[in-house]
Design a protein around this motif. Structure first.
Motif, PDB file in Angstrom:
ATOM      1  N   THR A 187       8.794  -6.427  -2.711  1.00 19.70           N
ATOM      2  CA  THR A 187       7.733  -5.657  -2.054  1.00 19.70           C
ATOM      3  C   THR A 187       7.533  -4.361  -2.835  1.00 19.70           C
ATOM      4  OG1 THR A 187       8.251  -6.577   0.112  1.00 19.70           O
ATOM      5  CG2 THR A 187       7.065  -4.479   0.086  1.00 19.70           C
ATOM      6  N   ALA A 200       9.299   1.281  -5.137  1.00 18.67           N
ATOM      7  CA  ALA A 200       8.293   2.273  -4.764  1.00 18.67           C
ATOM      8  C   ALA A 200       8.107   3.267  -5.904  1.00 18.67           C
ATOM      9  CB  ALA A 200       8.719   3.016  -3.495  1.00 18.67           C
ATOM     10  N   THR A 229       6.754  -4.136   5.914  1.00 17.27           N
ATOM     11  CA  THR A 229       6.078  -5.170   5.127  1.00 17.27           C
ATOM     12  C   THR A 229       7.093  -6.160   4.567  1.00 17.27           C
ATOM     13  OG1 THR A 229       4.319  -3.639   4.516  1.00 17.27           O
ATOM     14  CG2 THR A 229       4.584  -5.591   3.133  1.00 17.27           C
ATOM     15  N   ALA A 270       6.953   0.217   3.988  1.00 18.28           N
ATOM     16  CA  ALA A 270       7.427  -0.763   3.012  1.00 18.28           C
ATOM     17  C   ALA A 270       8.487  -1.666   3.636  1.00 18.28           C
ATOM     18  CB  ALA A 270       7.979  -0.048   1.785  1.00 18.28           C
ATOM     19  N   PRO A 277       2.292  -6.410  -1.728  1.00 23.99           N
ATOM     20  CA  PRO A 277       1.857  -5.014  -1.614  1.00 23.99           C
ATOM     21  C   PRO A 277       2.001  -4.470  -0.197  1.00 23.99           C
ATOM     22  CG  PRO A 277      -0.058  -6.439  -1.584  1.00 23.99           C
ATOM     23  CD  PRO A 277       1.146  -7.339  -1.786  1.00 23.99           C
ATOM     24  N   VAL A 278       2.349  -3.210  -0.095  1.00 30.01           N
ATOM     25  CA  VAL A 278       2.282  -2.505   1.188  1.00 30.01           C
ATOM     26  C   VAL A 278       0.834  -2.077   1.338  1.00 30.01           C
ATOM     27  CG1 VAL A 278       3.159  -0.582   2.557  1.00 30.01           C
ATOM     28  CG2 VAL A 278       4.663  -1.756   0.942  1.00 30.01           C
ATOM     29  N   GLN A 290      -0.665   1.433   1.786  1.00 28.49           N
ATOM     30  CA  GLN A 290      -0.356   2.478   0.806  1.00 28.49           C
ATOM     31  C   GLN A 290      -0.669   2.082  -0.625  1.00 28.49           C
ATOM     32  OE1 GLN A 290       3.861   2.955   1.570  1.00 28.49           O
ATOM     33  NE2 GLN A 290       3.525   4.506   3.161  1.00 28.49           N
ATOM     34  N   ILE A 291      -1.301   0.940  -0.818  1.00 28.99           N
ATOM     35  CA  ILE A 291      -1.432   0.410  -2.171  1.00 28.99           C
ATOM     36  C   ILE A 291      -2.574   1.044  -2.945  1.00 28.99           C
ATOM     37  CG2 ILE A 291      -3.002  -1.539  -1.806  1.00 28.99           C
ATOM     38  CD1 ILE A 291       0.408  -1.604  -3.672  1.00 28.99           C
ATOM     39  N   THR A 294       5.287  -0.527  -3.069  1.00 30.71           N
ATOM     40  CA  THR A 294       4.344   0.460  -2.559  1.00 30.71           C
ATOM     41  C   THR A 294       4.035   1.483  -3.636  1.00 30.71           C
ATOM     42  OG1 THR A 294       3.925   2.216  -0.943  1.00 30.71           O
ATOM     43  CG2 THR A 294       6.219   1.837  -1.536  1.00 30.71           C
TER      44      THR A 294
END
Length: 615
Positions: A247, A316, A305, A302, A273-274, A277-278, A249
């Motif tokens: 995952t 991240a 997700t 995140a 993707p989060v 926030q992407i 972000t």
């Protein structure tokens, strides 16, 4: 009634500023007789340091705004001219900008100042991640590079980050030289004023800069960057067949398209993707602080997700994508957020084992390879170097020092492999010399998948194995907010006189368990004052920093504590590290030493230091 000094400063601003919206801000403050805010905005000028500029966006000498951008760039133009660099105007400048408010306008204003002076300007026409700027400086042989970003600062801030022609952030004495040139060029040059649109709109996403034969599009460097990071993929042929549980972000920043492509060139499956926030969002609408280093609060979406998609690994970036955070779901369902030292141990070991597998270096060749970290980062990298036979170097805090040290090592014929700072900044390889959260995201992803699929172990388990091998180096690093520089200096000066003899303390009492002995201080290194009691001549081997605060205490058991001011935020940071062959013993020691340091040396209730809200 507003005092004459503030009125004079306001008059000076209004005489110099050529932008209607910021003139209006000061005029309204004058009309409201808001002397307090006028003083904050006008009395002190924003300082140009080795981190460039960073402050809130508002009218005034202490803030980030269009006039400050122009004045700074005019000063930079004059300073570059004074350096007499070969073919400086033809080599030119590269400029990038992120998704913050005003970033595109600030980049265009920077560009017109250079264009008006006959410089070639390579201006990215789209949002850029910070790592592409130092890379492009080297690839295009530019004399400097500028990135408009405030990194992970709050939404009201913006900044101006400067790279020298070696692709590294500037260091002394360039900052002082540029500052002097800025103060000598405060009036907006007529040729610059003529290039500003008469209908200039603040915080606009418009492209208003006029075509110019000196204005170039450096977008081809993006392909070049991704072609070159392929060399850091070591399992290229089998990555594509693996399930990708990752995952990602972008923390409302610019990182997503860059990390997407980095995953592609590493043949990794697309990340999850989060979604909230992407995409770039200058208001950072889902986080109070767009800083993945802040921990579970910043990574909460995140984590949600990842759990929804049965993903056990989170990567991240911060908003300008030069830093990397990592979290892993453990077997009990809890999420472990790795700190910068832990991420670095994993990456350093991966880089070294891949290097050994690819080149099978002799002991002499191994000793020619180098890894670097900042002095407040974990000493486990030094222990790893001693065990494995490669070279270790430490620098002052800030990636500017790591990048420049790497540059020096490369010039001396050594192979630079890895550098890091504990504040989740990492660099692998020498294609550019500043921290890079894009290529490191792909490198880390490949490493994690190798551990998951080939070795059938988690990152956390592998990390414990590395600690068993090199020693359990545990660190507690955090900060206190300190609203005034003089307050922070007073706290540090008080520490310098806490000893019975009116000098540095000789020991710190164990405030957790008074049955245990005090923590005896073996040596003190004060880089502000140029003192290091561990050295025969009493002087530090690292450069002194009289304009910045930093004290390191080394204890008899080799534990360390460093206290310093942040270079970009109103914070006093602390770093406490212990090491022991036994993990449990190290954990107890860290808890006791940290508590004792904070409550004996810093004493926040007495000194007015403010802890973060999550503490």
């Amino acid at each position: 009634m507003t005092t004459s000094n503030v009125l004079d400063l306001a008059k000076l601003w209004l005489e110099t500023d050529v932008f209607a919206h910021t003139r209006l801000e000061i005029e309204q403050l004058l009309a409201n007789n808001d002397e307090k805010e006028l003083t904050i905005r006008l009395q002190e000028r924003i300082a140009f340091g080795t981190a460039g500029l960073r402050a809130r966006m508002a009218a005034g000498f202490s803030c980030m705004n269009e006039l400050i951008i122009i004045q700074t760039t005019q000063g930079l133009v004059k300073y570059l001219a004074s350096q007499q660099l070969e073919n400086d105007k033809q080599r030119g400048i590269v400029i990038g900008y992120d998704g913050r408010h005003n970033s595109k306008n600030y980049a265009q204003l920077t560009a017109i100042v250079f264009l008006s002076s006959g410089y070639t300007v390579h201006l990215f026409p789209q949002l850029a991640c910070t790592p592409i700027v130092p890379f492009s400086v080297i690839e295009l042989n530019c004399v400097a590079g500028i990135m408009i970003t405030a990194s992970h600062n709050p939404k009201m801030d913006n900044g101006y980050k400067l790279y020298w022609h070696n692709g590294c952030q500037i260091v002394e004495p360039h900052d002082e030289g540029i500052s002097k040139c800025i103060l000598q060029n405060l009036a907006v040059w007529p040729q610059v004023k003529s290039m500003i649109p008469t209908n200039y709109i603040p915080d606009s996403n418009d492209t208003w800069i006029a075509p110019n034969h000196l204005l170039k599009d450096p977008s081809a460097q993006i392909d070049n960057y991704f072609n070159k990071i392929k060399q850091y993929s070591h399992n290229h042929s089998i990555n594509a067949s693996r399930k990708n549980p990752i995952t990602y972000t972008a923390m409302h920043g610019v990182g997503a398209p860059w990390v997407t492509r980095a995953f592609q060139v590493f043949d990794l499956q697309p990340y999850i993707p989060v979604s909230q926030q992407i995409l770039p969002d200058p208001d950072f609408s889902t986080v109070a602080y767009p800083n993945p280093e802040e921990g579970k609060g910043a990574l909460s979406l995140a984590i949600q997700t990842a759990q929804q998609h049965d993903s056990k690994l989170i990567l991240a970036n911060d908003p300008d994508a030069d830093r990397l955070a990592v979290a892993e779901r453990q077997t009990d369902g809890e999420w472990r957020i790795f700190n910068g030292n832990e991420i670095a141990v994993l990456m350093a070991h991966w880089v070294w084992t891949r290097h050994k597998k690819q080149f099978n270096p002799s002991p002499q060749q191994a000793s020619n390879c180098v890894m670097i970290n900042s002095t407040v980062s974990s000493k486990i990298l030094r222990a790893m170097a001693h065990h494995e036979g490669f070279r270790y170097e430490e620098t002052l805090t800030g990636f500017k020092w790591i990048g420049n040290k790497a540059h020096d090592e490369i010039k001396n014929g050594r192979t630079f492999l890895f550098g890091y700072e504990v504040e989740i900044g990492f660099l692998v390889g020498d294609i550019s010399l500043d921290k890079d959260g894009v290529r490191c995201a792909a490198i880390f992803a490949e490493m994690a998948l190798d551990l998951y699929h080939e070795n059938q172990i988690t990152l956390a388990r592998h990390l414990e194995d590395l600690y068993d091998l090199y020693g359990h180096y545990l660190m507690r690093t955090r900060y206190y907010f300190c609203d005034k520089a003089d307050k922070l200096i007073a706290v540090m000066n008080q520490i310098r006189t806490m000893g019975d003899d009116g000098s540095y303390p000789k020991r710190i009492p164990n405030l957790v368990d008074n049955a245990r002995p005090d923590f005896v201080i073996r040596s003190v290194r004060d880089l502000t004052c140029g003192i290091d009691t561990s050295q025969p001549d009493g002087k530090p081997t690292l450069p002194t920093t009289p304009n910045a605060q930093m004290i390191t205490f080394t204890f008899e058991d080799s534990s360390t504590c460093t206290l310093r001011n942040s270079g970009t935020e109103p914070k006093l940071k602390y770093y406490v590290e212990v090491n022991d062959k036994n993990k449990e013993a190290a954990q107890v020691k860290l808890q006791q030493l940290t508590y004792s340091v904070l409550n004996y040396l810093l004493r926040p209730q007495e000194t007015g230091l403010v802890a973060p809200k999550d503490e």
